[in-house]
Design a protein around this motif. Structure first.
Motif, PDB file in Angstrom:
ATOM      1  N   SER A  39     -37.687 100.071  91.949  1.00 30.64           N
ATOM      2  CA  SER A  39     -37.499  99.205  93.112  1.00 30.64           C
ATOM      3  C   SER A  39     -38.746  99.203  93.993  1.00 30.64           C
ATOM      4  O   SER A  39     -39.143  98.172  94.538  1.00 30.64           O
ATOM      5  CB  SER A  39     -36.279  99.654  93.912  1.00 30.64           C
ATOM      6  OG  SER A  39     -35.092  99.529  93.159  1.00 30.64           O
ATOM      7  N   GLU A  40     -39.393 100.367  94.105  1.00 32.75           N
ATOM      8  CA  GLU A  40     -40.596 100.459  94.933  1.00 32.75           C
ATOM      9  C   GLU A  40     -41.804  99.798  94.290  1.00 32.75           C
ATOM     10  O   GLU A  40     -42.680  99.289  94.990  1.00 32.75           O
ATOM     11  CB  GLU A  40     -40.924 101.937  95.201  1.00 32.75           C
ATOM     12  CG  GLU A  40     -39.961 102.622  96.141  1.00 32.75           C
ATOM     13  CD  GLU A  40     -40.324 104.081  96.369  1.00 32.75           C
ATOM     14  OE1 GLU A  40     -41.347 104.540  95.782  1.00 32.75           O
ATOM     15  OE2 GLU A  40     -39.606 104.764  97.126  1.00 32.75           O
ATOM     16  N   TRP A  75     -41.304  94.588  82.498  1.00 31.76           N
ATOM     17  CA  TRP A  75     -41.991  93.597  83.334  1.00 31.76           C
ATOM     18  C   TRP A  75     -43.449  93.997  83.593  1.00 31.76           C
ATOM     19  O   TRP A  75     -44.284  93.129  83.827  1.00 31.76           O
ATOM     20  CB  TRP A  75     -41.228  93.339  84.624  1.00 31.76           C
ATOM     21  CG  TRP A  75     -41.054  94.469  85.596  1.00 31.76           C
ATOM     22  CD1 TRP A  75     -41.984  95.389  85.994  1.00 31.76           C
ATOM     23  CD2 TRP A  75     -39.864  94.793  86.331  1.00 31.76           C
ATOM     24  NE1 TRP A  75     -41.466  96.249  86.924  1.00 31.76           N
ATOM     25  CE2 TRP A  75     -40.166  95.918  87.153  1.00 31.76           C
ATOM     26  CE3 TRP A  75     -38.588  94.238  86.390  1.00 31.76           C
ATOM     27  CZ2 TRP A  75     -39.229  96.491  88.007  1.00 31.76           C
ATOM     28  CZ3 TRP A  75     -37.655  94.821  87.231  1.00 31.76           C
ATOM     29  CH2 TRP A  75     -37.970  95.928  88.035  1.00 31.76           C
ATOM     30  N   ASP A  76     -43.774  95.299  83.550  1.00 33.62           N
ATOM     31  CA  ASP A  76     -45.165  95.714  83.731  1.00 33.62           C
ATOM     32  C   ASP A  76     -46.031  95.195  82.581  1.00 33.62           C
ATOM     33  O   ASP A  76     -47.161  94.749  82.786  1.00 33.62           O
ATOM     34  CB  ASP A  76     -45.274  97.230  83.820  1.00 33.62           C
ATOM     35  CG  ASP A  76     -44.724  97.776  85.122  1.00 33.62           C
ATOM     36  OD1 ASP A  76     -44.725  97.030  86.125  1.00 33.62           O
ATOM     37  OD2 ASP A  76     -44.292  98.942  85.146  1.00 33.62           O
ATOM     38  N   TYR A  77     -45.510  95.252  81.363  1.00 33.73           N
ATOM     39  CA  TYR A  77     -46.249  94.734  80.213  1.00 33.73           C
ATOM     40  C   TYR A  77     -46.368  93.211  80.293  1.00 33.73           C
ATOM     41  O   TYR A  77     -47.378  92.635  79.876  1.00 33.73           O
ATOM     42  CB  TYR A  77     -45.554  95.148  78.918  1.00 33.73           C
ATOM     43  CG  TYR A  77     -45.590  96.641  78.673  1.00 33.73           C
ATOM     44  CD1 TYR A  77     -46.695  97.247  78.086  1.00 33.73           C
ATOM     45  CD2 TYR A  77     -44.512  97.446  79.046  1.00 33.73           C
ATOM     46  CE1 TYR A  77     -46.732  98.619  77.867  1.00 33.73           C
ATOM     47  CE2 TYR A  77     -44.544  98.816  78.840  1.00 33.73           C
ATOM     48  CZ  TYR A  77     -45.652  99.393  78.252  1.00 33.73           C
ATOM     49  OH  TYR A  77     -45.693 100.754  78.046  1.00 33.73           O
ATOM     50  N   GLU A  78     -45.339  92.577  80.820  1.00 32.50           N
ATOM     51  CA  GLU A  78     -45.395  91.122  80.990  1.00 32.50           C
ATOM     52  C   GLU A  78     -46.473  90.731  81.994  1.00 32.50           C
ATOM     53  O   GLU A  78     -47.222  89.777  81.780  1.00 32.50           O
ATOM     54  CB  GLU A  78     -44.022  90.607  81.445  1.00 32.50           C
ATOM     55  CG  GLU A  78     -42.933  90.779  80.402  1.00 32.50           C
ATOM     56  CD  GLU A  78     -41.546  90.434  80.934  1.00 32.50           C
ATOM     57  OE1 GLU A  78     -40.619  90.328  80.126  1.00 32.50           O
ATOM     58  OE2 GLU A  78     -41.406  90.269  82.166  1.00 32.50           O
ATOM     59  N   GLU A  79     -46.543  91.487  83.102  1.00 32.06           N
ATOM     60  CA  GLU A  79     -47.561  91.201  84.105  1.00 32.06           C
ATOM     61  C   GLU A  79     -48.962  91.411  83.547  1.00 32.06           C
ATOM     62  O   GLU A  79     -49.878  90.627  83.796  1.00 32.06           O
ATOM     63  CB  GLU A  79     -47.348  92.094  85.335  1.00 32.06           C
ATOM     64  CG  GLU A  79     -46.105  91.763  86.143  1.00 32.06           C
ATOM     65  CD  GLU A  79     -46.181  90.382  86.780  1.00 32.06           C
ATOM     66  OE1 GLU A  79     -47.185  90.095  87.448  1.00 32.06           O
ATOM     67  OE2 GLU A  79     -45.243  89.594  86.576  1.00 32.06           O
ATOM     68  N   GLU A  80     -49.159  92.478  82.773  1.00 36.56           N
ATOM     69  CA  GLU A  80     -50.463  92.736  82.161  1.00 36.56           C
ATOM     70  C   GLU A  80     -50.834  91.622  81.191  1.00 36.56           C
ATOM     71  O   GLU A  80     -51.989  91.169  81.151  1.00 36.56           O
ATOM     72  CB  GLU A  80     -50.435  94.080  81.430  1.00 36.56           C
ATOM     73  CG  GLU A  80     -50.351  95.283  82.350  1.00 36.56           C
ATOM     74  CD  GLU A  80     -50.181  96.578  81.582  1.00 36.56           C
ATOM     75  OE1 GLU A  80     -50.185  96.524  80.320  1.00 36.56           O
ATOM     76  OE2 GLU A  80     -50.047  97.638  82.218  1.00 36.56           O
ATOM     77  N   ASP A 118     -40.657  89.163  93.292  1.00 36.83           N
ATOM     78  CA  ASP A 118     -39.562  88.373  92.723  1.00 36.83           C
ATOM     79  C   ASP A 118     -38.860  89.064  91.557  1.00 36.83           C
ATOM     80  O   ASP A 118     -38.176  88.416  90.765  1.00 36.83           O
ATOM     81  CB  ASP A 118     -40.057  86.981  92.278  1.00 36.83           C
ATOM     82  CG  ASP A 118     -40.673  86.190  93.419  1.00 36.83           C
ATOM     83  OD1 ASP A 118     -40.178  86.316  94.552  1.00 36.83           O
ATOM     84  OD2 ASP A 118     -41.653  85.469  93.176  1.00 36.83           O
ATOM     85  N   HIS A 119     -39.045  90.382  91.410  1.00 36.06           N
ATOM     86  CA  HIS A 119     -38.336  91.130  90.386  1.00 36.06           C
ATOM     87  C   HIS A 119     -37.367  92.096  91.068  1.00 36.06           C
ATOM     88  O   HIS A 119     -37.699  92.705  92.084  1.00 36.06           O
ATOM     89  CB  HIS A 119     -39.298  91.924  89.502  1.00 36.06           C
ATOM     90  CG  HIS A 119     -40.054  91.088  88.523  1.00 36.06           C
ATOM     91  ND1 HIS A 119     -40.983  90.144  88.898  1.00 36.06           N
ATOM     92  CD2 HIS A 119     -40.019  91.068  87.159  1.00 36.06           C
ATOM     93  CE1 HIS A 119     -41.496  89.580  87.821  1.00 36.06           C
ATOM     94  NE2 HIS A 119     -40.930  90.118  86.759  1.00 36.06           N
TER      95      HIS A 119
END
Length: 229
Positions: free
Chosen positions: A191-192, A68-73, A197-198
Motif C-alpha cells: 500500500s505504501e 505491477w512493479d514489473y509492469e511499470e519497469e 492508481d494501484h
C-alpha cells in the motif's frame, strides 16, 4: 553500488559456490565473469539489513514482489525504446494488454545443481510489453543496507499468485510466524509503495520467489535444519 566490490565478491563467490567449475578447464567466457544482478531486500537500509540477517540465519528462503512493479519497469523500458532513434514515436499510448500467467515456469529446480543464468535468462510473460520476471536457476547478489555484497542466492521456484491466495507455507518461508503476520506486513508495504492508481486487493497478482543461499554455505545449512528448504 561499487562495481569493483561487486566484481570481487562475485569472483570469490563463484569459487565457493561451485558455479560453473568447467570454466576452470575450458577458460571463462564473458557470461561467466559478468556478475549477476545485485540488489537488497526491502525499501530502506535498515529494512535491507534486517531481512538480510534473516536470510543469513536461515530463517528466510522466499520473497514476494508485486507484479505491477514489473509492469511499470516494462512500460518505462518500452517508452525509452520508443524515444530512441529509429524507435516508434507515434505518440500513441502503450497498451499493456493481458498477462499470460501460463508463461511463468512453476517447476522446481534441483537444489543440488550448479546451474547459473545470465541477464538474458529472465522469464518473459506474454504481453504487449515484455515483463522480465525471475526464473528458476537465476543468480542474484544480495547486498546490505550499505550496498556491500553479502550473499549469493539462486532462485529455485517462481509462481504468480493472487494476494488472497498466498498460503501459510510461503509466509513461513519468508520468515513470518503466521500467514496473518505476512498479510499485515505486505498489505502495509504494498500500500505504501504502490504506483499511482494501484490498490492492493485480494486479486492483486504477486510474484512469489523461493531461493537457496549458495554463499555463505552456513545460511543454506541453517535453512535446511529449520525445514525451509
Amino acid at each position: 553500488m561499487d562495481d569493483a566490490l561487486i566484481s570481487a565478491f562475485w569472483a570469490d563467490a563463484r569459487l565457493r559456490g561451485g558455479i560453473n567449475p568447467v570454466a576452470g578447464y575450458l577458460g571463462a567466457t564473458a557470461a561467466d565473469t559478468l556478475p549477476p544482478p545485485a540488489w537488497s531486500f526491502g525499501a530502506a537500509p535498515l529494512e535491507a539489513d534486517r531481512l538480510l540477517a534473516q536470510v543469513l540465519a536461515g530463517r528466510k528462503t522466499a520473497t514476494t514482489s508485486a507484479l505491477w512493479d514489473y509492469e511499470e519497469e516494462a512500460r518505462a523500458r518500452a517508452e525509452a525504446e520508443r524515444e530512441e532513434p529509429g524507435g516508434e514515436a507515434d505518440g500513441g499510448e502503450l497498451d499493456l494488454g493481458e498477462v499470460d500467467h501460463g508463461e511463468v515456469d512453476h517447476g522446481e529446480v534441483d537444489h543440488g545443481g550448479d546451474g547459473a543464468r545470465g541477464h538474458g535468462g529472465d522469464t518473459l510473460t506474454r504481453t504487449r510489453l515484455d515483463l522480465a520476471l525471475p526464473a528458476p536457476g537465476s543468480l542474484s547478489i544480495v547486498v546490505d543496507g550499505q550496498d556491500v555484497p553479502r550473499a549469493l542466492i539462486r532462485t529455485t521456484h517462481v509462481e504468480l499468485v493472487p494476494y488472497g491466495e498466498v498460503d501459510e507455507a510461503h509466509a513461513l518461508r519468508e520468515g513470518f510466524g503466521s500467514l496473518a503476520q505476512w498479510r499485515a506486513e505486505h498489505r502495509r508495504f504494498f500500500s505504501e509503495h504502490a504506483p499511482a492508481d494501484h490498490e492492493l486487493t485480494d486479486g492483486t497478482m504477486l510474484v512469489l520467489e523461493r531461493f537457496v543461499v549458495l554463499v555463505p554455505a552456513r545460511a543454506r545449512r541453517a535453512a535446511r535444519r529449520a525445514g525451509l528448504l
